[in-house]
Design a protein around this motif. Structure first.
Motif, PDB file in Angstrom:
ATOM      1  N   ARG D  16       0.835  -1.199   0.000  1.00 42.41           N
ATOM      2  CA  ARG D  16       0.000   0.000   0.000  1.00 42.41           C
ATOM      3  C   ARG D  16       0.868   1.247   0.000  1.00 42.41           C
ATOM      4  O   ARG D  16       1.823   1.358   0.780  1.00 42.41           O
ATOM      5  CB  ARG D  16      -0.957  -0.003   1.211  1.00 42.41           C
ATOM      6  CG  ARG D  16      -2.123  -0.971   0.987  1.00 42.41           C
ATOM      7  CD  ARG D  16      -3.100  -0.995   2.138  1.00 42.41           C
ATOM      8  NE  ARG D  16      -3.928   0.199   2.245  1.00 42.41           N
ATOM      9  CZ  ARG D  16      -4.985   0.449   1.463  1.00 42.41           C
ATOM     10  NH1 ARG D  16      -5.359  -0.392   0.532  1.00 42.41           N
ATOM     11  NH2 ARG D  16      -5.676   1.557   1.627  1.00 42.41           N
ATOM     12  N   GLY D  29      -3.602   3.097  -2.016  1.00 37.88           N
ATOM     13  CA  GLY D  29      -3.997   1.785  -2.517  1.00 37.88           C
ATOM     14  C   GLY D  29      -2.774   0.912  -2.735  1.00 37.88           C
ATOM     15  O   GLY D  29      -1.639   1.319  -2.463  1.00 37.88           O
ATOM     16  N   LYS D  30      -3.042  -0.296  -3.239  1.00 39.21           N
ATOM     17  CA  LYS D  30      -1.972  -1.246  -3.477  1.00 39.21           C
ATOM     18  C   LYS D  30      -1.333  -0.922  -4.832  1.00 39.21           C
ATOM     19  O   LYS D  30      -2.031  -0.841  -5.848  1.00 39.21           O
ATOM     20  CB  LYS D  30      -2.559  -2.661  -3.515  1.00 39.21           C
ATOM     21  CG  LYS D  30      -1.586  -3.731  -3.114  1.00 39.21           C
ATOM     22  CD  LYS D  30      -2.129  -5.112  -3.388  1.00 39.21           C
ATOM     23  CE  LYS D  30      -3.246  -5.510  -2.438  1.00 39.21           C
ATOM     24  NZ  LYS D  30      -3.677  -6.916  -2.706  1.00 39.21           N
ATOM     25  N   LYS D  32       0.085  -1.541  -8.163  1.00 39.23           N
ATOM     26  CA  LYS D  32       0.088  -2.684  -9.079  1.00 39.23           C
ATOM     27  C   LYS D  32       1.013  -2.477 -10.269  1.00 39.23           C
ATOM     28  O   LYS D  32       1.526  -3.441 -10.834  1.00 39.23           O
ATOM     29  CB  LYS D  32      -1.339  -2.924  -9.606  1.00 39.23           C
ATOM     30  CG  LYS D  32      -2.322  -3.384  -8.560  1.00 39.23           C
ATOM     31  CD  LYS D  32      -1.847  -4.582  -7.767  1.00 39.23           C
ATOM     32  CE  LYS D  32      -1.842  -5.884  -8.571  1.00 39.23           C
ATOM     33  NZ  LYS D  32      -1.442  -7.022  -7.720  1.00 39.23           N
ATOM     34  N   GLU D  43      -4.740  -0.533  -6.801  1.00 41.60           N
ATOM     35  CA  GLU D  43      -5.950  -1.320  -6.585  1.00 41.60           C
ATOM     36  C   GLU D  43      -6.449  -1.112  -5.160  1.00 41.60           C
ATOM     37  O   GLU D  43      -5.695  -0.711  -4.287  1.00 41.60           O
ATOM     38  CB  GLU D  43      -5.681  -2.797  -6.850  1.00 41.60           C
ATOM     39  CG  GLU D  43      -5.456  -3.058  -8.326  1.00 41.60           C
ATOM     40  CD  GLU D  43      -5.509  -4.534  -8.685  1.00 41.60           C
ATOM     41  OE1 GLU D  43      -5.495  -5.364  -7.763  1.00 41.60           O
ATOM     42  OE2 GLU D  43      -5.549  -4.835  -9.893  1.00 41.60           O
ATOM     43  N   GLU D  44      -7.735  -1.414  -4.938  1.00 35.22           N
ATOM     44  CA  GLU D  44      -8.371  -1.192  -3.619  1.00 35.22           C
ATOM     45  C   GLU D  44      -8.048   0.229  -3.167  1.00 35.22           C
ATOM     46  O   GLU D  44      -7.599   0.454  -2.040  1.00 35.22           O
ATOM     47  CB  GLU D  44      -7.865  -2.213  -2.589  1.00 35.22           C
ATOM     48  CG  GLU D  44      -8.133  -3.658  -2.985  1.00 35.22           C
ATOM     49  CD  GLU D  44      -7.292  -4.640  -2.156  1.00 35.22           C
ATOM     50  OE1 GLU D  44      -7.011  -4.336  -0.989  1.00 35.22           O
ATOM     51  OE2 GLU D  44      -6.919  -5.695  -2.707  1.00 35.22           O
ATOM     52  N   ALA D  45      -8.309   1.165  -4.087  1.00 35.82           N
ATOM     53  CA  ALA D  45      -7.870   2.544  -3.874  1.00 35.82           C
ATOM     54  C   ALA D  45      -8.930   3.368  -3.168  1.00 35.82           C
ATOM     55  O   ALA D  45     -10.129   3.180  -3.356  1.00 35.82           O
ATOM     56  CB  ALA D  45      -7.538   3.184  -5.229  1.00 35.82           C
ATOM     57  N   GLU D  46      -8.449   4.288  -2.346  1.00 37.37           N
ATOM     58  CA  GLU D  46      -9.300   5.274  -1.687  1.00 37.37           C
ATOM     59  C   GLU D  46      -8.789   6.664  -2.029  1.00 37.37           C
ATOM     60  O   GLU D  46      -7.583   6.900  -2.075  1.00 37.37           O
ATOM     61  CB  GLU D  46      -9.221   5.128  -0.165  1.00 37.37           C
ATOM     62  CG  GLU D  46      -9.740   3.837   0.385  1.00 37.37           C
ATOM     63  CD  GLU D  46      -9.549   3.756   1.891  1.00 37.37           C
ATOM     64  OE1 GLU D  46      -9.921   2.719   2.458  1.00 37.37           O
ATOM     65  OE2 GLU D  46      -9.024   4.723   2.488  1.00 37.37           O
ATOM     66  N   LYS D  56     -14.271   5.556  -2.530  1.00 30.25           N
ATOM     67  CA  LYS D  56     -13.592   4.278  -2.733  1.00 30.25           C
ATOM     68  C   LYS D  56     -13.647   3.953  -4.220  1.00 30.25           C
ATOM     69  O   LYS D  56     -14.700   4.056  -4.847  1.00 30.25           O
ATOM     70  CB  LYS D  56     -14.273   3.170  -1.929  1.00 30.25           C
ATOM     71  CG  LYS D  56     -13.957   3.242  -0.434  1.00 30.25           C
ATOM     72  CD  LYS D  56     -14.576   2.085   0.323  1.00 30.25           C
ATOM     73  CE  LYS D  56     -14.347   2.238   1.805  1.00 30.25           C
ATOM     74  NZ  LYS D  56     -13.393   1.223   2.314  1.00 30.25           N
ATOM     75  N   GLY D  58     -12.283   0.963  -7.156  1.00 27.75           N
ATOM     76  CA  GLY D  58     -11.649  -0.348  -7.298  1.00 27.75           C
ATOM     77  C   GLY D  58     -10.208  -0.136  -7.708  1.00 27.75           C
ATOM     78  O   GLY D  58      -9.321   0.029  -6.867  1.00 27.75           O
ATOM     79  N   SER D  59      -9.956  -0.068  -8.993  1.00 25.80           N
ATOM     80  CA  SER D  59      -8.600   0.219  -9.453  1.00 25.80           C
ATOM     81  C   SER D  59      -8.604   1.574 -10.135  1.00 25.80           C
ATOM     82  O   SER D  59      -9.624   2.030 -10.649  1.00 25.80           O
ATOM     83  CB  SER D  59      -8.115  -0.874 -10.400  1.00 25.80           C
ATOM     84  OG  SER D  59      -8.920  -0.930 -11.542  1.00 25.80           O
TER      85      SER D  59
ATOM     86  N   SER F  71     -10.714   5.474 -14.103  1.00 24.12           N
ATOM     87  CA  SER F  71     -11.091   4.381 -13.209  1.00 24.12           C
ATOM     88  C   SER F  71     -12.340   3.692 -13.754  1.00 24.12           C
ATOM     89  O   SER F  71     -13.280   4.360 -14.167  1.00 24.12           O
ATOM     90  CB  SER F  71     -11.365   4.943 -11.811  1.00 24.12           C
ATOM     91  OG  SER F  71     -11.669   3.905 -10.899  1.00 24.12           O
TER      92      SER F  71
END
Lengths: 73, 73, 73, 73, 73, 73, 73
Positions: D16, D29-30, D32, D43-46, D56, D58-59, F71
Motif C-alpha cells: 500500500r 492503494g496497493k 500494481k 488497486e483497492e484505492a481510496e 472508494k 476499485g482500481s 477508473s
C-alpha cells in the motif's frame, strides 16, 4: 564572441551569478555547473526575496525549468 | 570540482538534503537515489511547511518536475 | 525573405531587441546568442516593467520557455 | 540499497502506498503497476482530501504528470 | 484540400493572420515564417488587446507554446 | 496480474470508465481507444461536474495531458 | 471499431466537431486536418463562449496543447 547561449554560462563558470526563478526568488552564488536543461549548481549561495537576504545555503542544485534568467552579478 | 549538476547530487548521496517543491513544501531526508529527470528518493524523510515539521515519512519518491531546489542540509 | 523563424533571430543578431516574458517583464538588449529552445543571451540589457526601466544588467541568459515574443527595437 | 528512483517503486509493488497529486488529493492503494512517466495503477484505492476518505475506487490509473510524491503507507 | 495542419499555415504565408496568445493578446500581421513548434514570425505586426490596437511592431517572433489559434484575417 | 499501467487500460477497453480532468470535469463512457500519451476516446459519453450530469456526447476524444485519473465505473 | 484515438479523429474528418479549449472557449467547425500533437484545422469555424456565438472565423489553426476535448457535433 560567443554564439550559443551556453557559451555565456560557460564564461560565467566560477563567477558569481544571479539566478531568478519563476516563484520570484533569487539565488546568488558561484556558478559551479550547468547542463543543457539549464539545471544549475551554485556554491556559497544566498537566497534573496525582494532583494532581502533570506537564507544562506552551502551549495544548491536548481532545476532548470524553474529558472527565468541567469546574469553575472 | 564537479562540472555537471548531477555530480553534485551524486556527492550528496546518503547525506541529508533539503528538497523544495513548487507547492512550497520541503522534504528533508537522506538522498538515496535520483535520475536525469531529477526524480528523487529520500529515506527517513520529514515534510516541512513554513519550517514546521508536518509529517514523518519512511521513504518517499518525489517526481522531478515538482522540484525547485535540492541542497545539502 | 527568411522562411524559418530562427532566420529572423539570426538577422537580429548584434541588434537591439525587446524580449517579453510570461511574467510581464521585458528585457531589452543586444541579441548575442540564441538556440533552438529559444534560450537567448542579451548584452547591455535593461529590465523594464510596464515600460519603466527597473534594472540594468550587463549580460543576461533568458530561458526560452519563459519567452512570449522577441522583436527588434 | 537501491540506486535508481524506480527501484524504490519496484520494491513497493503490491504494497500500500500514498500518492499525492498536484490538486491536493491523495490516493491510497496497493501499487500494481508504474512506468517511466510515473503513470501508476493502484488497486483497492481510496481517495482522501485533507486526510478524510472521500471515495472508494476499485482500481485507478493515475497520470504521472499530476503526481508529486509516492510513499509506502 | 490540405490534410495536415501545417499545410494551412503554409497556404497563409505572406497573408495577414491573427495570432491569439494564452495571455489574451492578439498579434496581427503578415505571416513570414513558422516551424513545427508553431514558432511564428509576423511582419508589419500590430498588438491588440480586447480588440484595441496597443502597439505597432515591425517584425515579431512569437514562441509557439504561447499560441492558442492562428487564423487568416 | 498486469505489470504496466497501460495493461489496466487495455483490460478496461469497451467497459465504462470515469475520466477526471484537471479542470474538475468528469467524462464517463465506454473506453474505445487510448495511446501512450493517454489520449482517450470514449463512446456514449456523459460530462459530469460535481457529480451532476451536464451534457451527453456521442463519442469524445480527450487529450491525455488534461487527464488526472481513469477508473472503471 | 477504431483502436487508436487518432482513428476517431480520422473518422470525423470533413464533419463538424466541437473543440473545447483550456481557456473555456469552444470552436465549432468542419475538421479539415490534425496531427499527432492534436494540432487541428477547422473550416467554417465559429467561436463560442458559454454556448454563445462570439465570432465567425473562416479557417482556424488550433494548437494542440490548448485542447481538452474534440467531439462530433
Amino acid at each position: 564572441m560567443e554564439n550559443r547561449p551556453l557559451d555565456m554560462l560557460n564564461a560565467a563558470r566560477d563567477k558569481r551569478v544571479v539566478v531568478e526563478l519563476k516563484n520570484n526568488k533569487q539565488f546568488v552564488g558561484k556558478l559551479k555547473a550547468f547542463d543543457i536543461h539549464i539545471n544549475v549548481v551554485l556554491e556559497e549561495a544566498e537566497e534573496r526575496v525582494n532583494g532581502e537576504l533570506t537564507r544562506k545555503l552551502g551549495s544548491v542544485f536548481i532545476r532548470g525549468d524553474t529558472i527565468i534568467i541567469i546574469s553575472p552579478e
